[in-house]
Write an enzyme that holds these catalytic residues in place. Structure first.
Site, short mmCIF file in Angstrom:
data_model
loop_
_atom_site.label_atom_id
_atom_site.label_comp_id
_atom_site.label_asym_id
_atom_site.label_seq_id
_atom_site.Cartn_x
_atom_site.Cartn_y
_atom_site.Cartn_z
N ASP A 114 -10.42 12.02 -8.99
CA ASP A 114 -11.12 10.80 -8.60
C ASP A 114 -11.71 10.02 -9.77
OD1 ASP A 114 -10.44 11.35 -6.10
OD2 ASP A 114 -12.46 11.74 -5.35
N TYR A 137 -9.06 8.22 -11.57
CA TYR A 137 -8.53 7.10 -10.78
C TYR A 137 -9.50 5.92 -10.84
CZ TYR A 137 -6.60 4.23 -7.13
OH TYR A 137 -6.05 3.17 -6.47
N SER A 185 -14.50 -1.18 1.73
CA SER A 185 -14.90 -0.10 0.83
C SER A 185 -16.17 -0.52 0.10
CB SER A 185 -13.78 0.26 -0.13
OG SER A 185 -13.60 -0.78 -1.04
N GLU A 238 -27.83 7.45 1.12
CA GLU A 238 -27.14 8.40 2.01
C GLU A 238 -26.12 9.17 1.20
OE1 GLU A 238 -25.03 6.38 5.10
OE2 GLU A 238 -26.76 6.32 6.41
N LYS A 268 -22.65 10.25 -0.07
CA LYS A 268 -21.30 9.67 0.07
C LYS A 268 -20.38 10.83 0.41
CE LYS A 268 -18.09 6.35 -1.88
NZ LYS A 268 -16.84 7.03 -1.65
N GLU A 323 -17.55 9.50 8.47
CA GLU A 323 -16.60 10.25 7.67
C GLU A 323 -16.29 11.59 8.33
OE1 GLU A 323 -15.93 8.40 4.99
OE2 GLU A 323 -15.06 9.72 3.46
N CYS A 352 -8.36 49.52 -18.08
CA CYS A 352 -8.02 50.44 -19.15
C CYS A 352 -7.73 51.80 -18.51
CB CYS A 352 -9.20 50.54 -20.12
SG CYS A 352 -8.94 51.79 -21.38
S1 IVH Z 1 -20.92 2.73 4.18
C1 IVH Z 1 -19.24 -1.58 4.75
N1 IVH Z 1 -21.86 5.16 3.89
O1 IVH Z 1 -16.98 5.60 1.26
C2 IVH Z 1 -19.53 -0.30 4.03
N2 IVH Z 1 -19.57 4.81 3.40
O2 IVH Z 1 -15.80 3.68 -0.76
C3 IVH Z 1 -19.15 0.85 4.82
N3 IVH Z 1 -18.37 6.83 2.71
O3 IVH Z 1 -14.92 3.70 3.36
C4 IVH Z 1 -19.27 2.12 4.11
N4 IVH Z 1 -20.06 8.22 2.90
O4 IVH Z 1 -15.19 6.21 3.80
C5 IVH Z 1 -20.77 4.37 3.78
N5 IVH Z 1 -22.84 7.26 3.72
C6 IVH Z 1 -21.76 6.48 3.62
C7 IVH Z 1 -20.50 6.98 3.22
C8 IVH Z 1 -19.42 6.11 3.10
C9 IVH Z 1 -18.78 8.10 2.60
C10 IVH Z 1 -17.00 6.39 2.41
C11 IVH Z 1 -16.39 5.58 3.49
C12 IVH Z 1 -16.07 4.25 2.87
C13 IVH Z 1 -15.96 4.64 1.42
C14 IVH Z 1 -16.21 3.44 0.53
#
Ligand code: IVH
Length: 680
Positions: free
Chosen positions: A40, A43, A88, A120, A122, A177, A432
């Site tokens: 990641d 990337y 995203s 929050e 991720k 998620e 050994c």
């Molecule tokens: S909010 C409009 N909150 O991260 C914004 N996303 O790179 C909506 N993700 O597509 C996203 N934890 O798959 C949000 N606490 C969290 C998250 C989260 C994981 C992922 C989600 C999103 C991606 C964005």
């Protein structure tokens, strides 16, 4: 915290073209078989460099560039239209970038950000939209390209936290998620192996594969965490003017949110506080039951969110603070074979140093020869290394695409690397052939024996032991107890050090049986089992008299290991006799019953870190006995139930957890004062 992603910059159009090709191939592989050749952070760094180049050379931008496309343009696109696009998030990588993001948000809305921020986790899984109609889970849709997603409804019923029915008959779309917790990941791979399917290489690939698979003969359980909700079918179910309020509403419906995750859901007024909490989350990260790759920081108040709005790709009111990677790529430079305290020959990977989760990783475990063969790794290979908390870093996979042809095979030892003797290759782990009777494991065995939790002869560090072994003064653990002042003074080059050592060795003779037993380094036993065995039999004579059957009845001792313990114990018979002759204690004191009253009555107490001061030298078992004597209940991990955390030297994640939960933290001095009457 520092920038997590390695910087990449593209010098010219050729480099740009190549970078786009690499990024496209990586995201296709990622969404295809779930095994991308790029980790990641690499990337992200590549995607940033591509975007930077495109800003400077807009005319060179390729139509298929991953920039601005959800999932780098390669996410599987289905035919279910999203009600509201699933976008995203933009990234920040440091405290400074977070502050800059906050300033630009404030500028955009033309006022200060009121209502606070919600950091929050991720969650590191796959985004889905769960459509509930009159309280029933009707459809699960993948993110796809953000506008259209795949119908994933076949997974309904197998996702923890995403119930088939809500607490009320609401019509609403909940977004969040899907992931595999570490436990679910292990379980999933057991199921896969039992079904002769290839194990998943990591939880996220496993989640992607599980969501996609329609006709599996087995079910793999996953977990859902909601992070947002939108209206559905024109029904305006959601109330509340803040993200926090909507998440509370979602939780009340029976759907899991970050609030019930180990990280929780908090609102902070300032980004400084958010930054402090992010650093705390980073410390907790390794102990979380699921993987996170960052912290999403959101403006809490919907009036702020609405005023800030969306760009084409991401909202302006939220950003993802990426954490330093737990996984990275580096090169395998060599494989070392080290002889352990029982003569086991363990392979260790020597790596080109790589930064993972804030520290430099130079070595990784390779377990055993079979692991090396199954991994198919060669010297010079690029490998994916991962780290999780206190666990020794491990090699996850080989990046075969990066082979140059210069790699060489790993050489397995034909002779014991320590004594040159024969190697016993009959077991999974080689050893050994001299086994426990040989001298090979002597030095590691001695180092272990003098350790804090065993004999606690602190002053006898590695080099002194080496000298004593080389001079022939010490040939086994028992010899430590007959060392003369002169021998110690010669080995340490100091009469003062010898004075202290004589004293420490004298004290070591009085240690309870469990420590003496532990110091023997008996196969399949450690601190906990030594305690169980010593408590069970009370004297060394009784332990030695026990047969395999009797040993197998000891609490926590796997019956399959009982013969190994018995055999090792028998082999060490002469050493144990010598220890007894030298005056070393061979009995276990009565276990103190938990007192019914005392200063710790009804208190649940966790101890972490090393003890100094009035509590110096007490290992975990002895601290637990002390807690019980004072009426308390010792436990190993911090939870909501914990009354006190006693934090010693180098306290780590338990301290962070206690601070997070608001558990009362005691210094060693404070605790020692509380239990002063029991310290004798
Ligand atoms: S909010 C409009 N909150 O991260 C914004 N996303 O790179 C909506 N993700 O597509 C996203 N934890 O798959 C949000 N606490 C969290 C998250 C989260 C994981 C992922 C989600 C999103 C991606 C964005």
């Amino acid at each position: 915290m520092t920038t997590a992603a390695p910087a990449v910059s593209l010098a010219d159009r050729t480099a740009y073209e190549a970078a786009v090709d690499t990024a496209l191939a990586a995201s296709t592989a990622y969404y295809g078989d779930g095994n991308s050749a790029l980790d990641d952070p690499s990337y992200d760094a590549l995607a940033r460099a591509i975007a930077e180049y495109e800003r400077a050379h807009p005319d060179h931008m390729r139509a298929d560039s991953p920039t601005g496309k959800v999932g780098g343009g390669a996410a599987p696109v289905g035919d279910v239209a999203h009600t509201v696009p699933m976008l995203s998030l933009d990234n920040v990588f440091s405290a400074e970038e977070l502050v800059k993001w906050g300033a630009s948000l404030s500028r955009r809305i033309g006022r200060l950000v009121e209502g606070g921020y919600v950091p929050e986790p991720k969650f590191d899984g796959m985004a889905v939209a769960a459509r509930y109609r009159t309280g029933r889970l009707d459809r699960v849709v993948g993110r796809g390209d953000g506008h259209y997603g795949e119908d994933l409804s076949h997974v309904i019923g197998s996702i923890v936290g995403l119930p088939e029915r809500l607490a009320v008959d609401a019509t609403v779309e909940i977004r969040g998620e899907v992931l595999l917790t570490r436990e679910q990941f292990e379980k999933a791979n057991e199921i896969r192996i039992a079904h002769k399917a290839k194990p998943f290489s990591n939880p996220r690939n496993g989640t992607a594969g599980t969501l996609r698979a329609k006709d599996r003969p087995y079910v793999i359980e996953t977990t859902f965490f909601a992070y947002g909700a939108v209206g559905l079918d024109g029904v305006d179910f959601l109330r509340g003017a803040t993200h926090e309020a909507v998440m509370a509403q979602v939780e009340a419906l029976g759907v899991q949110t970050a609030a019930s995750s180990a990280v929780g859901l908090r609102v902070y007024a300032t980004l400084q506080e958010v930054q402090a909490w992010i650093e705390e989350i980073q410390r907790l990260r390794a102990d979380l039951p699921f993987g996170i790759d960052g912290v999403v920081v959101k403006a809490n108040d919907f009036s702020v969110q609405n005023a800030a709005g969306f760009g084409t790709r991401h909202p302006h009111w939220a950003t993802a603070y990426k954490l330093p990677p737990m996984q990275g790529q580096t090169r395998l430079l060599a494989v070392e074979w080290n002889v352990g305290k029982t003569g086991k020959i363990a392979p260790r990977a020597v790596l080109e140093p790589v930064e993972l989760d804030g520290s430099t990783v130079r070595y990784a475990t390779l377990n055993n020869p079979r692991f090396i063969r199954e991994l198919g790794v060669q010297i010079g290979d690029t490998v994916v290394v991962s780290k999780a908390g206190d666990v020794i870093p491990r090699i996850e996979s080989v990046v075969v695409d990066k082979r140059t042809g210069e790699e060489t095979a790993v050489v397995f030892p034909e002779a014991c690397p320590q004594c040159g003797g024969a190697v016993d290759t009959s077991g999974e782990r080689w050893e050994c052939a001299e086994g426990v009777n040989g001298n090979c494991g002597l030095l590691p065995a001695l180092k272990y024996a003098v350790g804090r939790d065993q004999l606690d002869i602190e002053g006898l560090g590695g080099t002194y032991l080496e000298t004593l072994v080389a001079s022939g003064a010490v040939g086994d653990v028992a010899d430590l107890f007959t060392l003369t002042h002169q021998q110690l003074a010669e080995a340490t080059n100091s009469t003062r050090r010898a004075d202290t050592l004589v004293q420490q060795i004298e004290q070591a003779k009085q240690k309870p049986l469990n420590r003496v037993f532990c110091a023997l380094g008996i196969r399949c036993t450690g601190r906990t089992l030594s305690k169980e065995i010593a408590r069970h039999f009370s004297t060394m004579d009784a332990i030695r008299a026990a047969d395999v059957e009797a040993l197998a009845t000891v609490n926590k001792l796997a019956p399959a290991n009982a013969p190994k313990v018995a055999a090792h114990l028998a082999a060490l018979g002469p050493v144990i006799d010598k220890l007894a002759q030298a005056g070393v204690n061979m009995t276990e004191p009565e276990e103190p019953a938990k007192a019914t009253s005392g200063p710790l009555t009804d208190a649940f107490v966790v101890v972490t870190g090393g003890m100094t001061g009035a509590l110096a030298g007490r290992n975990r078992n002895e601290m637990n006995d002390l807690i019980k004597a004072a009426g308390g209940e010792p436990s190993a991990s911090v939870s909501k139930k914990t009354t006190y955390l006693v934090a010693g030297e180098n306290a780590g994640s338990k301290l962070a957890k206690a601070q997070q939960l608001g558990t009362k933290v005691l210094t060693e001095e404070e605790f020692a004062a509380m239990v002063a009457d029991y310290l004798s």
